[in-house]
Write an enzyme that holds these catalytic residues in place. Structure first.
Site, mmCIF file in Angstrom:
data_model
loop_
_atom_site.group_PDB
_atom_site.id
_atom_site.type_symbol
_atom_site.label_atom_id
_atom_site.label_comp_id
_atom_site.label_asym_id
_atom_site.label_seq_id
_atom_site.Cartn_x
_atom_site.Cartn_y
_atom_site.Cartn_z
ATOM 1 N N HIS A 124 0.844 -1.205 0.000
ATOM 2 C CA HIS A 124 0.000 0.000 0.000
ATOM 3 C C HIS A 124 0.871 1.244 0.000
ATOM 4 O O HIS A 124 2.047 1.200 0.355
ATOM 5 C CB HIS A 124 -0.926 0.010 1.225
ATOM 6 C CG HIS A 124 -0.185 -0.137 2.518
ATOM 7 N ND1 HIS A 124 0.242 -1.360 2.994
ATOM 8 C CD2 HIS A 124 0.253 0.783 3.422
ATOM 9 C CE1 HIS A 124 0.888 -1.181 4.134
ATOM 10 N NE2 HIS A 124 0.921 0.114 4.418
ATOM 11 N N HIS A 151 1.136 5.303 1.367
ATOM 12 C CA HIS A 151 0.669 6.310 2.320
ATOM 13 C C HIS A 151 0.665 7.668 1.617
ATOM 14 O O HIS A 151 1.649 8.013 0.942
ATOM 15 C CB HIS A 151 1.617 6.423 3.517
ATOM 16 C CG HIS A 151 1.676 5.194 4.373
ATOM 17 N ND1 HIS A 151 1.020 5.092 5.570
ATOM 18 C CD2 HIS A 151 2.334 4.015 4.211
ATOM 19 C CE1 HIS A 151 1.268 3.903 6.113
ATOM 20 N NE2 HIS A 151 2.065 3.235 5.309
HETATM 21 P P1 AMP Z 1 2.488 0.164 7.222
HETATM 22 O O1 AMP Z 1 3.171 0.416 8.531
HETATM 23 O O2 AMP Z 1 3.151 0.831 6.046
HETATM 24 O O3 AMP Z 1 2.264 -1.319 6.987
HETATM 25 O O4 AMP Z 1 1.088 0.868 7.317
HETATM 26 C C1 AMP Z 1 -0.054 0.257 7.835
HETATM 27 C C2 AMP Z 1 -1.029 1.355 8.194
HETATM 28 O O5 AMP Z 1 -2.321 0.783 8.263
HETATM 29 C C3 AMP Z 1 -0.760 2.023 9.541
HETATM 30 O O6 AMP Z 1 -0.499 3.419 9.333
HETATM 31 C C4 AMP Z 1 -2.059 1.783 10.326
HETATM 32 O O7 AMP Z 1 -2.446 2.896 11.104
HETATM 33 C C5 AMP Z 1 -3.068 1.494 9.221
HETATM 34 N N1 AMP Z 1 -4.194 0.644 9.594
HETATM 35 C C6 AMP Z 1 -4.152 -0.509 10.273
HETATM 36 N N2 AMP Z 1 -5.386 -1.028 10.387
HETATM 37 C C7 AMP Z 1 -6.220 -0.182 9.754
HETATM 38 C C8 AMP Z 1 -7.638 -0.147 9.539
HETATM 39 N N3 AMP Z 1 -8.455 -1.121 9.981
HETATM 40 N N4 AMP Z 1 -8.160 0.890 8.849
HETATM 41 C C9 AMP Z 1 -7.361 1.883 8.399
HETATM 42 N N5 AMP Z 1 -6.019 1.908 8.577
HETATM 43 C C10 AMP Z 1 -5.466 0.897 9.251
#
Ligand code: AMP
Ligand code: ZN
Length: 147
Positions: A104, A106
């Protein structure tokens, strides 16, 4: 419905509507929603529908599709939040900060006086290290493209 689905993956579940999210845009290939724990309010996640562990494994067509969404999303985030700038970041692997193993992007609104510890430190190349590094990466890239 995507064949590449992991029933234990939170982003696969969001992409299927099995758990809720604050969704901004849905396309055939991707879903865009608010990060639940934002770096700053307005922080978006751009998530391909297909389950691929990270960007390195993503088909180029899906990456291109997401790339096409990014300029408009950055403009919308900036307009909606009044941000001074935006970071578009992809974490690949735990060492890079990835916590959810479904690739994903950001999209993070940034403000001159926000609390983010950025930019990161910069190193230096010594002697011919820079040329050697360029050569090694170029060689790997060309070998992978030839596969
Ligand atoms: P990463 O650290 O790049 O894997 O980013 C994962 C992101 O997903 C983090 O910034 C979390 O805050 C976000 N996240 C985790 N669970 C959810 C959820 N259910 N809905 C929206 N964002 C989420
Ligand atoms: Zn997934």
């Amino acid at each position: 419905m995507s064949e590449r689905y992991d029933p234990h993956c939170v982003f696969c579940k969001i992409a299927r509507g099995a758990i809720p999210a604050e969704t901004i845009v849905e396309t055939s290939e991707a879903i865009v929603f608010l990060d639940i724990n934002p770096v700053n309010p307005g922080h978006l996640l751009v998530v391909p529908r297909e389950h691929h562990a990270h960007l390195c494994e993503l088909p180029a067509a899906i990456a291109a599709h997401v790339g096409g969404l990014l300029p408009g999303l950055c403009r919308a985030v900036q307009a909606a939040t009044g941000a001074d700038g935006v970071n578009v970041i992809v974490n690949i692997g735990a060492a890079a900060g990835q916590t959810i193993d479904h690739g994903h992007w950001h999209v993070i609104p940034r403000f001159h006086a926000d609390a983010v510890d950025w930019p990161w430190p910069h190193a230096e190349y010594l002697g011919d290290e820079r040329a050697q590094m360029r050569f090694r990466i170029e060689r790997e890239y060309k070998a992978m493209k030839a596969d």
